[in-house]
Design a protein around this motif. Structure first.
Motif, PDB file in Angstrom:
ATOM      1  N   LYS A 104      27.896  33.276  48.093  1.00 31.38           N
ATOM      2  CA  LYS A 104      27.889  33.223  46.635  1.00 31.38           C
ATOM      3  C   LYS A 104      26.554  32.633  46.152  1.00 31.38           C
ATOM      4  N   ARG A 119      21.390  35.761  38.438  1.00 36.10           N
ATOM      5  CA  ARG A 119      22.823  35.583  38.651  1.00 36.10           C
ATOM      6  C   ARG A 119      23.200  34.181  38.203  1.00 36.10           C
ATOM      7  N   SER A 223      34.957  39.210  48.345  1.00 36.24           N
ATOM      8  CA  SER A 223      34.764  39.409  46.913  1.00 36.24           C
ATOM      9  C   SER A 223      36.032  39.935  46.247  1.00 36.24           C
ATOM     10  N   CYS A 224      36.666  40.909  46.863  1.00 39.20           N
ATOM     11  CA  CYS A 224      37.877  41.490  46.275  1.00 39.20           C
ATOM     12  C   CYS A 224      39.019  40.481  46.212  1.00 39.20           C
ATOM     13  N   HIS A 226      38.720  37.191  46.292  1.00 32.03           N
ATOM     14  CA  HIS A 226      38.328  36.124  45.365  1.00 32.03           C
ATOM     15  C   HIS A 226      38.585  36.538  43.922  1.00 32.03           C
ATOM     16  N   GLN A 227      38.272  37.780  43.575  1.00 29.33           N
ATOM     17  CA  GLN A 227      38.557  38.269  42.236  1.00 29.33           C
ATOM     18  C   GLN A 227      40.060  38.261  41.965  1.00 29.33           C
ATOM     19  N   HIS A 230      41.492  34.912  41.133  1.00 28.79           N
ATOM     20  CA  HIS A 230      41.183  34.484  39.764  1.00 28.79           C
ATOM     21  C   HIS A 230      41.572  35.553  38.739  1.00 28.79           C
ATOM     22  N   TRP A 232      41.002  38.641  38.334  1.00 26.53           N
ATOM     23  CA  TRP A 232      39.973  39.584  37.883  1.00 26.53           C
ATOM     24  C   TRP A 232      39.489  39.216  36.464  1.00 26.53           C
ATOM     25  N   ARG A 234      36.417  37.992  35.456  1.00 25.15           N
ATOM     26  CA  ARG A 234      35.001  38.046  35.113  1.00 25.15           C
ATOM     27  C   ARG A 234      34.369  39.390  35.451  1.00 25.15           C
ATOM     28  N   TRP A 237      31.691  39.256  38.468  1.00 19.52           N
ATOM     29  CA  TRP A 237      32.104  39.447  39.863  1.00 19.52           C
ATOM     30  C   TRP A 237      32.190  40.938  40.188  1.00 19.52           C
ATOM     31  N   ASP A 240      28.722  42.138  40.747  1.00 18.25           N
ATOM     32  CA  ASP A 240      28.274  41.779  42.095  1.00 18.25           C
ATOM     33  C   ASP A 240      28.788  42.781  43.120  1.00 18.25           C
ATOM     34  N   SER A 272      40.063  46.209  42.888  1.00 24.66           N
ATOM     35  CA  SER A 272      38.652  45.914  42.621  1.00 24.66           C
ATOM     36  C   SER A 272      37.793  47.170  42.697  1.00 24.66           C
TER      37      SER A 272
END
Length: 396
Positions: A104, A119, A223-224, A226-227, A230, A232, A234, A237, A240, A272
């Protein structure tokens, strides 16, 4: 309109041919302060500043233009400060014989956008082996970083079994470092083994130094999930993820599918990938597109997220309300049950510090945890109700 401008800036950063969208959005009646807040809430503040100045500066009020310039300058300085701190920490760990992967933050800024200023990040994240976590905490503590929790050796061993990371904060430098020993909270079926991230790594050059980070495949998986964790919330993300896919033509999609299936994360990844297709016109291999659209639940979740982006304002002062999309993306009933246990019942260092108990009485922490959460949320609702009544009285 403000959200359309923010999204247009994100698209143009990845595809210069989309710059016309910025001029079109900027030509509409806009609340520029709202647009700035939206960009910040989505982690796209530097992208908005750069793209608007490049493609719509003639349509920006002078005060807003100066505000964007100053915000971008302050953001760039802060990113460079955090990057220098990351490199110092990695040097310290290397000298102490501790292997670490940075992810990150500065690494993605440099890897995906070619510049540290492009970023938005607020902290630093490093992954170390579980056996090295306590050593890293000791090393950073000696440098002025204060751990989020002060734990005994036995408590920390328990904490490692129930959590994936711990934060350490340097108040003089205003720097937060999160030391991870695994990628996700242990206990879910989709929580990969700690060794997964180390099986294949790549390096990113930052200020002339090679920094180790995740492989593209591991980064996409992380990444997927993590989204999803949270909800989704943001666009940054998703941007990114889009940049990662476009910069990785040799992505091993078969490995991603295999790992998604074995870890139970297929639906999170599908959601995602569907979002980046719709929002950023990402082209995926035909078999991956078929795999993404093969799950009706994934499509439904993606549609809900798109509607939320359009209907809910995300600002720094007013975050998006939480919704159950993370739970909905879980493919196992056991994972959904564990989610409630982990959120509501599993004791944390907060309860341990509130009432120190001997190990033989550890079971008492479960009702203490529930009681503390009930008191916390009840107090929050009463306070909100009090403020509402005070506001109503003032209006009358």
């Amino acid at each position: 309109m403000e959200l359309l401008l923010v999204l247009a800036c994100a698209r143009a950063q990845l595809n210069p041919a989309a710059a016309g969208e910025i001029a079109s959005a900027a030509a509409q009646p806009l609340d520029w302060l709202k647009a700035i807040d939206l960009a910040s809430g989505h982690g796209l503040s530097p992208i908005l500043s750069r793209q608007v100045q490049q493609h719509a500066t003639a349509r920006v009020p002078e005060t807003i233009r100066l505000c964007l310039i100053e915000r971008f300058r302050a953001h760039t300085i802060r990113n460079f400060e955090l990057t220098r701190e990351l490199l110092d920490i990695l040097s310290l760990l290397e000298k102490s014989g501790v292997g670490a992967l940075a992810f990150k933050g500065p690494v993605l800024a440099q890897q995906l956008y070619g510049h540290l200023s492009l970023r938005e990040f607020l902290d630093l994240d490093i992954l170390v082996a579980p056996t090295h976590a306590s050593t890293v905490i000791t090393l950073l503590s000696a440098q002025g970083f204060e751990p989020q929790f002060i734990l005994t050796r036995q408590q920390f061993a328990r904490f490692q079994r129930s959590s994936s990371h711990i934060g350490l904060y340097h108040s003089a430098k205003n720097v937060l470092v999160e030391v991870h020993w695994t990628l996700l909270t242990p206990g879910y079926s989709f929580s990969p083994a700690a060794e997964i991230a180390w099986e294949s790594v790549q390096t990113v050059s930052i200020a002339g130094r090679s920094v180790k980070t995740f492989s593209s495949e591991t980064q996409l998986l992380f990444s997927c999930v993590h989204q999803a964790k949270h909800n989704w919330s943001r666009l940054g993300w998703l941007m990114d993820l889009t940049a990662l896919i476009r910069q990785s033509p040799a992505m091993d999609w078969q490995q991603i599918q295999n790992r998604a299936g074995s870890f139970g994360t297929a639906r999170m990844i599908r959601v995602s990938l569907r979002l980046v297709q719709l929002l950023f016109q990402v082209t995926l291999p035909a078999r991956i597109t078929a795999w993404v659209t093969d799950d009706a639940c994934s499509i439904k979740i993606a549609e809900k997220i798109l509607k939320r982006f359009l209907l809910v304002d995300i600002t720094a002062e007013q975050p998006t309300p939480l919704d159950p999309l993370f739970r909905a993306s879980m493919e196992s009933l056991a994972d959904r049950a564990f989610y409630w246990f982990d959120t509501m019942l599993r004791p944390t260092p907060v309860e341990w510090a509130l009432l120190p108990l001997p190990d033989r009485l550890y079971a008492l922490y479960y009702p203490i945890r529930v009681g503390r959460l009930v008191c916390k949320h009840t107090a929050g609702r009463l306070l909100a109700r009090r403020k509402l009544l005070q506001a109503s009285s003032y209006m009358l």
